[in-house]
Write an enzyme that holds these catalytic residues in place. Structure first.
Site, PDB file in Angstrom:
ATOM      1  N   GLU A 164      -1.433 -23.942  67.713  1.00 48.55           N
ATOM      2  CA  GLU A 164      -2.405 -24.551  68.700  1.00 48.55           C
ATOM      3  C   GLU A 164      -2.763 -25.963  68.800  1.00 48.55           C
ATOM      4  O   GLU A 164      -2.160 -26.471  70.008  1.00 48.55           O
ATOM      5  CB  GLU A 164      -3.770 -24.675  68.893  1.00 48.55           C
ATOM      6  CG  GLU A 164      -4.598 -22.857  68.721  1.00 48.55           C
ATOM      7  CD  GLU A 164      -4.248 -22.616  70.393  1.00 48.55           C
ATOM      8  OE1 GLU A 164      -4.164 -22.950  71.511  1.00 48.55           O
ATOM      9  OE2 GLU A 164      -4.058 -21.346  69.872  1.00 48.55           O
TER      10      GLU A 164
ATOM     11  N   TYR B 180     -11.244 -27.298  72.251  1.00 45.44           N
ATOM     12  CA  TYR B 180     -10.187 -26.116  72.412  1.00 45.44           C
ATOM     13  C   TYR B 180     -10.048 -25.625  70.637  1.00 45.44           C
ATOM     14  O   TYR B 180     -10.000 -24.625  71.667  1.00 45.44           O
ATOM     15  CB  TYR B 180      -9.402 -26.592  73.501  1.00 45.44           C
ATOM     16  CG  TYR B 180      -7.802 -25.614  73.567  1.00 45.44           C
ATOM     17  CD1 TYR B 180      -8.583 -24.986  74.631  1.00 45.44           C
ATOM     18  CD2 TYR B 180      -7.094 -25.852  72.901  1.00 45.44           C
ATOM     19  CE1 TYR B 180      -7.900 -23.389  74.539  1.00 45.44           C
ATOM     20  CE2 TYR B 180      -5.910 -24.725  72.746  1.00 45.44           C
ATOM     21  CZ  TYR B 180      -6.516 -23.463  74.170  1.00 45.44           C
ATOM     22  OH  TYR B 180      -5.151 -22.687  73.590  1.00 45.44           O
TER      23      TYR B 180
ATOM     24  N   ASP C 156      -8.961 -23.895  78.533  1.00 47.84           N
ATOM     25  CA  ASP C 156      -7.486 -25.403  79.026  1.00 47.84           C
ATOM     26  C   ASP C 156      -7.324 -25.622  80.259  1.00 47.84           C
ATOM     27  O   ASP C 156      -8.075 -25.148  81.108  1.00 47.84           O
ATOM     28  CB  ASP C 156      -6.811 -24.970  78.071  1.00 47.84           C
ATOM     29  CG  ASP C 156      -5.998 -24.060  78.422  1.00 47.84           C
ATOM     30  OD1 ASP C 156      -6.709 -23.198  78.753  1.00 47.84           O
ATOM     31  OD2 ASP C 156      -5.366 -23.883  78.084  1.00 47.84           O
TER      32      ASP C 156
END
Ligand code: SF4
Length: 355
Positions: free
Chosen positions: A40, A123, A141
């Site tokens: 991520e 996020y 996102d």
């Protein structure tokens, strides 16, 4: 507030579409929070195709959070070289040290605590919490903004914090609380593959009979994003010093700002593109007054405009030959072992320091 049936239908269609079309990405076959966190952080502001080789390189070099924690920052930056946004790499390293040393290698077990980690925003925390722990927190996102704003015809400005809350609440409502991970994966993938930013192929979309943006012909204008990024132009002149032994000089960028802790050649930053006379004058009088300058030559073929999100860097390289021997000069064949911004690394590689 949607009916339970509506949420179920939306979710079922989305997840079926996901299961039929999803890409086989290495970080999807794991619930290991270390690997999910790594992926991520790498994929922020980065396309999957670009991030993938870095994910493989990092997981090979640092299979566990302890391995990453024990590496030097220079090693981490070197491996990160070319991925950009280097603060992510520095935060990644610091967070790995924190998790390894303070938490015995165990990542925080929920969204709220994950948020406390350096470099982990809403996020990323939501992604780790849902993918690793199946916690019901929606990821929001750019993909999710796009899908929801178009499907529901929402015209709120997505640069405003209030809109983020609005979309988070909406995604939460749609999300099945017993399987949030697949919902998050599915909506992100739908935004990445089907409901793409420019000219999505709505004729084949599973939602084309109910999508508000399509019905109202607003696909091209949603999501609404008001603030335009202000781009600053900067002008960098790198001075490639060469002494009688053929050695050169580099320095570490220690100031805050772009490329912190990466290496570069001595820099002359100006407020515009400058010519030979300007550089020559600055080099002899201000930058290297103690050296006897033999020649200065612009490596004009190497001039490049390097675009960052907020800055456009106009980079020129100048070769400066001097008579003296540089104290602690660096053998040019050793240059590539240091972490450089990719614009400089490309110069070193292509030019091999020859103009
Ligand atoms: S119909 Fe078009 S705009 Fe609407 S969700 Fe599908 S791809 Fe996106």
């Amino acid at each position: 507030m949607f009916s339970k049936k509506f949420s179920m239908d939306f979710h079922n269609i989305l997840v079926n579409c996901y299961l039929q079309n999803k890409r086989d990405l290495p970080w999807r076959n794991t619930v290991n929070p270390y690997l999910i966190w790594l992926s991520e952080i790498m994929l922020q502001q980065t396309r999957v195709a670009q991030g993938m080789p870095y994910f493989f390189a990092f997981t090979k070099e640092f299979p566990t959070v302890f391995d990453l924690a024990n590496a030097s920052e220079e090693q981490v930056l070197k491996l990160w070289q070319g991925l950009g946004y280097y603060s992510r790499a520095r935060n990644l390293h610091k967070t790995a040290q924190y998790v390894a040393n303070e938490l015995n290698g165990v990542f925080p077990p929920n969204y709220k605590e994950l948020l406390q980690l350096k470099g982990v925003g809403e996020y990323t925390a939501a992604a780790i919490a849902s993918f690793s722990y199946n916690e019901a927190v929606p990821v929001v996102d750019g993909n999710v903004f796009r899908v929801l704003s178009r499907y529901f015809g929402i015209e709120s400005d997505i640069t405003l914090p209030a809109t983020k809350k609005e979309f988070t609440a909406l995604a939460y409502e749609l999300m099945p609380k017993d399987n949030p991970a697949i919902f998050n994966q599915a909506i992100m993938e739908f935004g990445a593959l089907q409901c793409v930013p420019k000219s999505p192929n709505c004729s084949i979309c599973v939602f084309n009979d109910s999508c508000v943006a399509l019905q109202k012909k607003k696909v091209d204008v949603l999501p609404v994003k008001s603030k335009k990024l202000k781009v600053t132009n900067r002008f960098f002149n790198y001075l490639i010093l060469e002494d009688a032994l053929g050695n050169t000089l580099i320095q570490k960028r220690t100031a805050k700002g772009i490329w912190h802790n990466l290496y570069e050649f001595p820099l002359l930053e100006t407020d515009r593109i400058v010519d030979f006379d300007f550089v020559s004058n600055a080099v002899q009088n201000d930058i290297f007054p103690s050296y006897s300058i033999l020649s200065i030559e612009e490596c004009s073929e190497a001039t490049v405009i390097h675009k960052l999100s907020h800055q456009h860097l106009h980079i020129q390289f100048w070769r400066v030959k001097i008579k003296e021997i540089i104290e602690n000069g660096l053998i040019t064949s050793n240059l590539k072992t240091f972490p450089f911004p990719i614009a400089i690394y490309n110069f070193i590689e292509k030019q091999e320091l020859n103009c």
